[in-house]
Design a protein around this motif. Structure first.
Motif, PDB file in Angstrom:
ATOM      1  N   ALA A 135       0.810  -1.213   0.000  1.00  0.00           N
ATOM      2  CA  ALA A 135       0.000   0.000   0.000  1.00  0.00           C
ATOM      3  C   ALA A 135       0.843   1.263   0.000  1.00  0.00           C
ATOM      4  O   ALA A 135       0.376   2.315  -0.424  1.00  0.00           O
ATOM      5  CB  ALA A 135      -0.935   0.002   1.218  1.00  0.00           C
ATOM      6  N   ASN A 136       2.076   1.178   0.480  1.00  0.00           N
ATOM      7  CA  ASN A 136       2.890   2.388   0.623  1.00  0.00           C
ATOM      8  C   ASN A 136       3.823   2.557  -0.568  1.00  0.00           C
ATOM      9  O   ASN A 136       4.712   1.727  -0.793  1.00  0.00           O
ATOM     10  CB  ASN A 136       3.697   2.345   1.921  1.00  0.00           C
ATOM     11  N   PRO A 137       3.679   3.629  -1.321  1.00  0.00           N
ATOM     12  CA  PRO A 137       4.517   3.839  -2.512  1.00  0.00           C
ATOM     13  C   PRO A 137       6.002   3.911  -2.213  1.00  0.00           C
ATOM     14  O   PRO A 137       6.822   3.691  -3.110  1.00  0.00           O
ATOM     15  CB  PRO A 137       4.004   5.182  -3.063  1.00  0.00           C
ATOM     16  N   ALA A 138       6.377   4.230  -0.966  1.00  0.00           N
ATOM     17  CA  ALA A 138       7.794   4.361  -0.640  1.00  0.00           C
ATOM     18  C   ALA A 138       8.553   3.039  -0.782  1.00  0.00           C
ATOM     19  O   ALA A 138       9.777   3.048  -0.930  1.00  0.00           O
ATOM     20  CB  ALA A 138       7.953   4.898   0.787  1.00  0.00           C
ATOM     21  N   GLU A 139       7.848   1.913  -0.752  1.00  0.00           N
ATOM     22  CA  GLU A 139       8.530   0.629  -0.922  1.00  0.00           C
ATOM     23  C   GLU A 139       9.177   0.522  -2.302  1.00  0.00           C
ATOM     24  O   GLU A 139      10.175  -0.170  -2.484  1.00  0.00           O
ATOM     25  CB  GLU A 139       7.555  -0.531  -0.698  1.00  0.00           C
ATOM     26  N   ALA A 140       8.614   1.210  -3.269  1.00  0.00           N
ATOM     27  CA  ALA A 140       9.138   1.129  -4.633  1.00  0.00           C
ATOM     28  C   ALA A 140      10.600   1.556  -4.705  1.00  0.00           C
ATOM     29  O   ALA A 140      11.370   1.047  -5.532  1.00  0.00           O
ATOM     30  CB  ALA A 140       8.293   1.993  -5.571  1.00  0.00           C
ATOM     31  N   GLY A 141      10.993   2.479  -3.838  1.00  0.00           N
ATOM     32  CA  GLY A 141      12.360   2.975  -3.861  1.00  0.00           C
ATOM     33  C   GLY A 141      13.406   1.938  -3.519  1.00  0.00           C
ATOM     34  O   GLY A 141      14.598   2.123  -3.816  1.00  0.00           O
ATOM     35  N   ASN A 142      13.010   0.842  -2.930  1.00  0.00           N
ATOM     36  CA  ASN A 142      13.950  -0.232  -2.589  1.00  0.00           C
ATOM     37  C   ASN A 142      13.989  -1.335  -3.643  1.00  0.00           C
ATOM     38  O   ASN A 142      14.704  -2.324  -3.470  1.00  0.00           O
ATOM     39  CB  ASN A 142      13.582  -0.834  -1.228  1.00  0.00           C
ATOM     40  N   PHE A 143      13.238  -1.160  -4.725  1.00  0.00           N
ATOM     41  CA  PHE A 143      13.153  -2.200  -5.746  1.00  0.00           C
ATOM     42  C   PHE A 143      13.229  -1.593  -7.145  1.00  0.00           C
ATOM     43  O   PHE A 143      12.319  -1.713  -7.957  1.00  0.00           O
ATOM     44  CB  PHE A 143      11.868  -3.021  -5.568  1.00  0.00           C
ATOM     45  N   GLY A 144      14.325  -0.922  -7.395  1.00  0.00           N
ATOM     46  CA  GLY A 144      14.576  -0.388  -8.721  1.00  0.00           C
ATOM     47  C   GLY A 144      14.109   1.034  -8.936  1.00  0.00           C
ATOM     48  O   GLY A 144      14.403   1.638  -9.966  1.00  0.00           O
ATOM     49  N   GLY A 145      13.366   1.592  -7.966  1.00  0.00           N
ATOM     50  CA  GLY A 145      12.954   2.977  -8.066  1.00  0.00           C
ATOM     51  C   GLY A 145      11.874   3.257  -9.082  1.00  0.00           C
ATOM     52  O   GLY A 145      11.614   4.415  -9.421  1.00  0.00           O
ATOM     53  N   HIS A 146      11.237   2.227  -9.599  1.00  0.00           N
ATOM     54  CA  HIS A 146      10.169   2.440 -10.571  1.00  0.00           C
ATOM     55  C   HIS A 146       8.920   2.980  -9.868  1.00  0.00           C
ATOM     56  O   HIS A 146       8.771   2.884  -8.652  1.00  0.00           O
ATOM     57  CB  HIS A 146       9.847   1.123 -11.285  1.00  0.00           C
ATOM     58  N   ALA A 147       7.997   3.521 -10.627  1.00  0.00           N
ATOM     59  CA  ALA A 147       6.757   4.045 -10.053  1.00  0.00           C
ATOM     60  C   ALA A 147       5.964   2.923  -9.381  1.00  0.00           C
ATOM     61  O   ALA A 147       5.916   1.797  -9.876  1.00  0.00           O
ATOM     62  CB  ALA A 147       5.917   4.700 -11.147  1.00  0.00           C
ATOM     63  N   HIS A 148       5.376   3.249  -8.251  1.00  0.00           N
ATOM     64  CA  HIS A 148       4.543   2.288  -7.530  1.00  0.00           C
ATOM     65  C   HIS A 148       3.323   1.947  -8.385  1.00  0.00           C
ATOM     66  O   HIS A 148       2.645   2.851  -8.895  1.00  0.00           O
ATOM     67  CB  HIS A 148       4.102   2.906  -6.205  1.00  0.00           C
ATOM     68  N   PRO A 149       3.017   0.667  -8.587  1.00  0.00           N
ATOM     69  CA  PRO A 149       1.879   0.306  -9.444  1.00  0.00           C
ATOM     70  C   PRO A 149       0.561   0.847  -8.908  1.00  0.00           C
ATOM     71  O   PRO A 149       0.373   0.992  -7.694  1.00  0.00           O
ATOM     72  CB  PRO A 149       1.887  -1.237  -9.406  1.00  0.00           C
ATOM     73  N   LEU A 150      -0.349   1.127  -9.817  1.00  0.00           N
ATOM     74  CA  LEU A 150      -1.669   1.583  -9.422  1.00  0.00           C
ATOM     75  C   LEU A 150      -2.424   0.475  -8.698  1.00  0.00           C
ATOM     76  O   LEU A 150      -2.121  -0.714  -8.842  1.00  0.00           O
ATOM     77  CB  LEU A 150      -2.455   2.040 -10.651  1.00  0.00           C
ATOM     78  N   HIS A 151      -3.430   0.869  -7.911  1.00  0.00           N
ATOM     79  CA  HIS A 151      -4.188  -0.071  -7.083  1.00  0.00           C
ATOM     80  C   HIS A 151      -4.714  -1.248  -7.905  1.00  0.00           C
ATOM     81  O   HIS A 151      -4.527  -2.420  -7.531  1.00  0.00           O
ATOM     82  CB  HIS A 151      -5.338   0.684  -6.417  1.00  0.00           C
ATOM     83  N   ALA A 152      -5.373  -0.965  -9.034  1.00  0.00           N
ATOM     84  CA  ALA A 152      -5.950  -2.044  -9.848  1.00  0.00           C
ATOM     85  C   ALA A 152      -4.875  -2.958 -10.401  1.00  0.00           C
ATOM     86  O   ALA A 152      -5.056  -4.193 -10.472  1.00  0.00           O
ATOM     87  CB  ALA A 152      -6.773  -1.449 -10.983  1.00  0.00           C
ATOM     88  N   GLU A 153      -3.741  -2.394 -10.794  1.00  0.00           N
ATOM     89  CA  GLU A 153      -2.634  -3.196 -11.322  1.00  0.00           C
ATOM     90  C   GLU A 153      -2.063  -4.111 -10.249  1.00  0.00           C
ATOM     91  O   GLU A 153      -1.691  -5.259 -10.516  1.00  0.00           O
ATOM     92  CB  GLU A 153      -1.543  -2.286 -11.876  1.00  0.00           C
ATOM     93  N   ARG A 154      -1.967  -3.586  -9.023  1.00  0.00           N
ATOM     94  CA  ARG A 154      -1.430  -4.406  -7.934  1.00  0.00           C
ATOM     95  C   ARG A 154      -2.307  -5.634  -7.697  1.00  0.00           C
ATOM     96  O   ARG A 154      -1.812  -6.740  -7.453  1.00  0.00           O
ATOM     97  CB  ARG A 154      -1.323  -3.572  -6.650  1.00  0.00           C
ATOM     98  N   TYR A 155      -3.628  -5.454  -7.759  1.00  0.00           N
ATOM     99  CA  TYR A 155      -4.525  -6.584  -7.519  1.00  0.00           C
ATOM    100  C   TYR A 155      -4.548  -7.558  -8.696  1.00  0.00           C
ATOM    101  O   TYR A 155      -4.710  -8.765  -8.509  1.00  0.00           O
ATOM    102  CB  TYR A 155      -5.924  -6.087  -7.147  1.00  0.00           C
ATOM    103  N   GLU A 156      -4.383  -7.045  -9.889  1.00  0.00           N
ATOM    104  CA  GLU A 156      -4.280  -7.935 -11.044  1.00  0.00           C
ATOM    105  C   GLU A 156      -3.043  -8.821 -10.908  1.00  0.00           C
ATOM    106  O   GLU A 156      -3.105 -10.043 -11.132  1.00  0.00           O
ATOM    107  CB  GLU A 156      -4.184  -7.104 -12.323  1.00  0.00           C
TER     108      GLU A 156
END
Length: 441
Positions: A135-156
């Motif tokens: 749920a927290n976009p800040a996690e993305a910074g520890n995995f390549g720095g890419h944009a945090h996926p959108l809610h619907a994409e995460r559930y897909e």
């Protein structure tokens, strides 16, 4: 007495406790996040009390924000990786379930399948995977720095992730391994099945290099409450950990999720819905209130704002702390939790300070403060009116908060015939009343 058996109870061990200032309580173990003896003792105590499972949350980052503010928060700052910790707890326990969080957003299915299958074997069939999307976009910074996926994409991605993990857990039939020294055959080749998954998000050949456990494979827990989360739970979950503060909303959630299950060919009885309950328990109502007030007095405003802002997905530092909550945009984080907190603010017309004080312990979960009888009254009502099959108990501070619930509330539930006297079996599925899954290809 409900015909659904007994109330199920999880011990949600949040290191120093669930209250944001819990680590400052006089009896709290301030270094709990990295203190193995603390967890070993609590695991033994929780099993002695009869809890169905120990539940561990997780995050893949140190929370962002003002360094001064973050230096005053114990939650998720320094803590054990949960699967490593639960493997240690498996050695000192025999019956209690061991459930840990692993996100589908920043993991690979093979890693998750193998680690939880290993814990399941180490513990003799007591493991559970809490399937979440980050749920927290800040996690993305520890995995390549890419944009945090959108809610619907995460559930897909999560839906396909679950399918792959389940397929890997079915790599071997139950009796695939013969270990026959005389014939020289270690396993039956006909009972090994490669996955050969080709999907939008994952390409996984398999098979998994871990056998099935006495409970078949780990149970799947799901913690989302948004429409996408409810759909995923109905399709995949065997336990749902949800946040609800209102009885009627909880009953509606319960009916909604279970009502979706037949469309997936699932029996609603094969899913246990277990809201979180933040319980402050005293031998008198006055004692319970004083325990709660003591923790509330320890909240620092900057910390309260930080926790509330995180849950709402909005920085609130520029708004008057004793003013009303501003309009909050829809978050790309945890939508279900945001809705619960906003509903609480609107229902009770709370200021920002009042709102962060209200959620400083429970963070949007059911809060009960009182005697064992008063707490048991609430749990019994929720159970008997089909708002819950059980509860994840969230102690305000540890270890004392868990001790209070175990020594005061659980005996009261037993007196009412609402909680087990002894474990039904040695696996988590047996104790939760869930079927052992048959091998599937």
């Amino acid at each position: 007495m409900s015909d659904r058996g007994h109330i199920k109870l999880g011990a949600f061990l949040h290191a120093t406790g669930h209250h944001v200032a819990g680590w400052r309580a006089p009896a709290a173990q301030a270094d709990a996040g990295v203190n193995l003896r603390h967890y070993l003792d609590m695991a033994v105590d929780a099993e002695r009390a009869g809890y169905d499972m120990i539940f561990l949350a997780d995050t893949l980052m140190v929370k962002p924000g003002s360094l001064d503010t973050m230096s005053r928060i114990a939650r998720y700052t320094a803590l054990f990786e949960p699967l490593t910790l639960l493997s240690a707890l498996a050695v000192v326990t025999r019956n209690i379930g061991l459930v840990a969080t692993a996100t589908t957003t920043y993991n690979e299915p093979f890693h998750v399948a193998r680690k939880f299958a290993s814990l399941d074997l180490i513990s003799g069939g007591r493991a559970g995977w809490n399937l979440v999307t980050s749920a927290n976009p800040a996690e993305a910074g520890n995995f390549g720095g890419h944009a945090h996926p959108l809610h619907a994409e995460r559930y897909e991605r999560a839906r396909e992730f679950h399918k792959v993990v389940l397929g890997l857990w079915n790599s071997w039939e139950d009796d695939a391994f013969s270990y026959d020294k005389e014939s020289g055959q270690y396993f039956d080749p006909a009972k090994l099945h490669a996955l050969e998954h080709e999907g939008k998000h994952f390409q996984v050949r398999g098979p998994l290099n871990a056998a099935r456990s006495p409970q078949g494979h780990p149970i799947v827990v799901q913690a989302g409450s948004s429409p996408a989360g409810r759909a995923l739970a109905a399709e995949t979950a065997e336990v749902v950990f949800t946040a609800e503060t209102d009885l009627e909303r909880a009953r509606a959630f319960y009916a909604d999720v279970k009502g979706r299950m037949p469309a997936f060919g699932r029996d609603p009885e094969h899913l246990k819905i277990m809201p979180g309950v933040y319980a402050v328990v005293g031998r008198s109502e006055a004692e319970a209130r004083e325990k709660n007030d003591q923790l509330q007095r320890l909240i620092e405003p900057a910390v309260g704002l930080s926790i509330l802002g995180e849950m709402l997905g909005t920085d609130l530092s520029g708004h008057p702390i004793d003013g009303p909550l501003p309009d909050i945009p829809t978050t790309n984080g945890g939508k279900g939790r945001q809705e619960v907190v906003l509903a609480l603010a609107r229902r009770e017309n709370l200021s920002i300070r009042q709102l962060y004080t209200a959620i400083a312990g429970a963070r949007g979960h059911l809060t009960v403060c009182g005697t064992a009888s008063q707490v048991a009254d609430v749990l019994e009502t929720w159970f008997k009116t089909e708002a819950a099959d059980g509860f994840n108990v969230m102690p305000p501070s540890l270890p004392d908060g868990l001790t209070d619930f175990s020594e005061l509330v659980i005996p009261e539930l037993r007196r009412r015939g609402l909680f087990r006297e002894r474990y039904e079996g040695s696996t988590l599925r047996e104790n939760l009343g869930l079927p052992i899954p048959t091998f599937k290809r």
